[in-house]
Design a protein around this motif. Structure first.
Motif, mmCIF file in Angstrom:
data_model
loop_
_atom_site.group_PDB
_atom_site.id
_atom_site.type_symbol
_atom_site.label_atom_id
_atom_site.label_comp_id
_atom_site.label_asym_id
_atom_site.label_seq_id
_atom_site.Cartn_x
_atom_site.Cartn_y
_atom_site.Cartn_z
ATOM 1 N N ALA A 170 0.858 -1.177 0.000
ATOM 2 C CA ALA A 170 0.000 0.000 0.000
ATOM 3 C C ALA A 170 0.889 1.219 0.000
ATOM 4 N N GLY A 171 0.364 2.317 -0.438
ATOM 5 C CA GLY A 171 1.148 3.540 -0.499
ATOM 6 C C GLY A 171 1.487 3.872 -1.933
ATOM 7 N N VAL A 172 2.512 4.669 -2.124
ATOM 8 C CA VAL A 172 2.986 5.029 -3.457
ATOM 9 C C VAL A 172 4.186 4.144 -3.779
ATOM 10 N N ASN A 231 0.014 5.211 -7.496
ATOM 11 C CA ASN A 231 -0.551 5.718 -6.253
ATOM 12 C C ASN A 231 -1.592 4.731 -5.744
ATOM 13 N N GLU A 232 -1.211 3.939 -4.743
ATOM 14 C CA GLU A 232 -2.113 2.935 -4.177
ATOM 15 C C GLU A 232 -2.732 3.419 -2.872
ATOM 16 N N THR A 233 -2.760 4.741 -2.687
ATOM 17 C CA THR A 233 -3.407 5.311 -1.510
ATOM 18 C C THR A 233 -4.802 5.796 -1.890
ATOM 19 N N SER A 234 -5.496 6.368 -0.939
ATOM 20 C CA SER A 234 -6.865 6.857 -1.173
ATOM 21 C C SER A 234 -6.905 8.345 -1.487
ATOM 22 N N PRO A 257 -5.655 8.564 -6.996
ATOM 23 C CA PRO A 257 -5.674 7.238 -6.360
ATOM 24 C C PRO A 257 -5.907 6.143 -7.396
ATOM 25 N N GLY A 265 6.557 0.691 -1.218
ATOM 26 C CA GLY A 265 5.351 1.214 -0.585
ATOM 27 C C GLY A 265 5.556 1.424 0.897
ATOM 28 N N THR A 279 4.969 4.386 4.435
ATOM 29 C CA THR A 279 4.830 5.780 4.863
ATOM 30 C C THR A 279 6.181 6.476 4.821
#
Length: 463
Positions: A28-30, A51-54, A100, A128, A130
């Protein structure tokens, strides 16, 4: 210099690639995924940011390290800064925003075979996660997978309307030197003129800035390259133009072909250019006796040039911009004559097999509608330089196509409208065939051109 307009974007090409995934399927994440197409001593890389975030992101920065054995050269759809063996690519103004679930990509050419290490995007691992808030450490991916896939890599497409200029960067032409940073903003493509051969048959091309003795205001090489980067940051394409009036290039042997590919690639890599303009004139191209089928050429200088252009296109990928600027003698005159058949000049129509072979990779053809004698058009009437009639007739021929030497079994199929522009002098001093327009007040430093759809009114552009 020369300006051109064109009317629609170039279609994207689809190429096979080898993917080295830097992100697990569950990440998840970028993320950033690296893929490459290898060639003899290096590869063309494509990095896809997803971009796998919301939430949407407004910019991105991809960083990684190379060992000393590998380095990045020409790049596209990004801006590069380098410190030692550490490379940092950031987005351009047009591809920084990623919604997203969406993705964007950029590419570069590498010399050497090593893959990137210590990859991070926006401060976090390319796999991916934070971004760190108190640390600048990087994460090295510990697992990779290799698969084969197809997809659209970055394209070398141009805007719907394009102005192309020949920047006389290597010599003084009598009207003053223009530093790279001062190139008019109206130009979308800047052709560095010219790279010239060490001899007509060596295949070795050299490019150097205008000497200070000839161009007192020439910038330093560092400022010249910085100017190229600044122009590219504005979305401009910067090409190396080969040949010109004095640069005869005859690739008579495979050794000359290989030297051409190597030396042109070295120029492109040194300055980080977007592609190549083939401005062969004079005796660079001609057809041997018995070479009568433009779709299946046998003359070495033709066959080797086609092979060289295909090698460069393969090396640099779909983002590689390929343009050609032949004279009417080498293209439209092929409607009546082809090579030396019937006792004619061996050079007539000699560009046709090159255009035919490269038509799927050709970004723009801008035939020089000047320095030309009368040419027979598709109406079987002769047309003369200096007026709109000549430009319409010559452009109509490359858009509609024509039977080569009148042989219906050897028909040259017309190019797409987005591949065709018109070359004309900007001033009376710039070449025979000047066409008067209300805006024909350009400096003799510039040759201009405009694009037109088949049988549409011509619109002229000047700088």
């Amino acid at each position: 210099m020369q300006l051109f307009a064109r009317i629609s974007a170039v279609a994207a090409l689809v190429l096979g690639t080898v993917i080295v995934s830097l992100a697990p399927a569950s990440a998840a994440g970028v993320t950033a995924t690296f893929s490459k197409q290898s060639w003899d001593t290096g590869y063309t890389a494509t990095v896809t940011i997803k971009n796998e975030t919301s939430a949407a992101i407004s910019s991105w920065k991809v960083e990684f390290d190379y060992p000393a054995s590998t380095s990045a050269g020409a790049y596209w759809d990004s801006l590069l800064t380098k410190s030692g063996n550490h490379y940092a690519f950031v987005n351009r103004e047009y591809n920084g925003s990623v919604a997203p679930g969406a993705s964007v990509s950029f590419g570069f050419n590498a010399t050497g075979t090593a893959d990137p290490a210590n990859c991070k995007i926006n401060g976090a691992a390319c796999t991916g996660g934070t971004p760190p808030t108190t640390s600048t450490t990087t994460t090295t991916p510990t697992t990779t997978t290799t698969t084969t896939t197809t997809g659209p890599p970055p394209t070398g497409s141009l805007p719907r309307k394009v102005l192309v200029g020949y920047l006389h960067a290597s010599f003084a032409n009598g009207s003053g030197y223009i530093p790279m940073k001062d190139v008019p903003d109206e130009w979308d493509v800047i052709n560095l003129s010219f790279a010239e051969p060490t001899s007509s048959t060596s295949g070795e091309l050299r490019f150097a800035q205008c000497p200070v003795a000839e161009c007192p205001n020439v910038e330093s090489e560092a400022d010249f390259i910085a100017g190229i980067r600044a122009q590219q940051a504005k979305g401009k394409k910067v090409l190396i133009s080969i040949g010109g009036q004095n640069g005869q290039v005859r690739l008579e042997t495979t050794a000359a072909r290989d030297a051409f590919v190597r030396s042109v690639g070295a120029i492109i890599d040194k300055y980080g250019l977007n592609g190549l303009d083939v401005d062969f004139e004079g005796h660079s191209l001609s057809l041997n006796s018995g070479d009568v089928d433009f779709k299946n050429p046998t003359t070495p200088v033709i066959v080797n040039l086609i092979s060289a252009l295909r090698s460069l296109k393969s090396r640099y990928g779909a983002s590689f911009v390929l343009t050609m600027a032949p004279e009417t003698f080498f293209v439209q005159v092929g409607y009546q004559f082809y090579g030396g058949a019937g006792g004619g000049d061996a050079r007539t129509g000699a560009y046709l097999p090159v255009i035919e072979a490269m038509r799927n990779d050709l970004t723009l053809l801008h035939v020089q509608d000047y320095n030309s004698g009368p040419v027979m058009g598709l109406d079987n009437q002769y047309h003369n330089m200096g007026g709109a009639d000549f430009h319409v007739a010559m452009t109509d021929m490359v858009l509609a196509g024509f039977p080569v030497r009148g042989d219906a079994s050897k028909f040259f199929t017309g190019l797409r409208q987005d591949q065709v522009a018109i070359g004309l002098p900007a001033a009376q001093y710039a070449g025979n065939g000047f066409t008067s327009t209300p805006r024909s007040t350009a400096s003799p430093r510039v040759r201009t051109a405009a694009a037109t759809a088949r049988r549409a009114p011509i619109r002229t552009c000047a700088a």
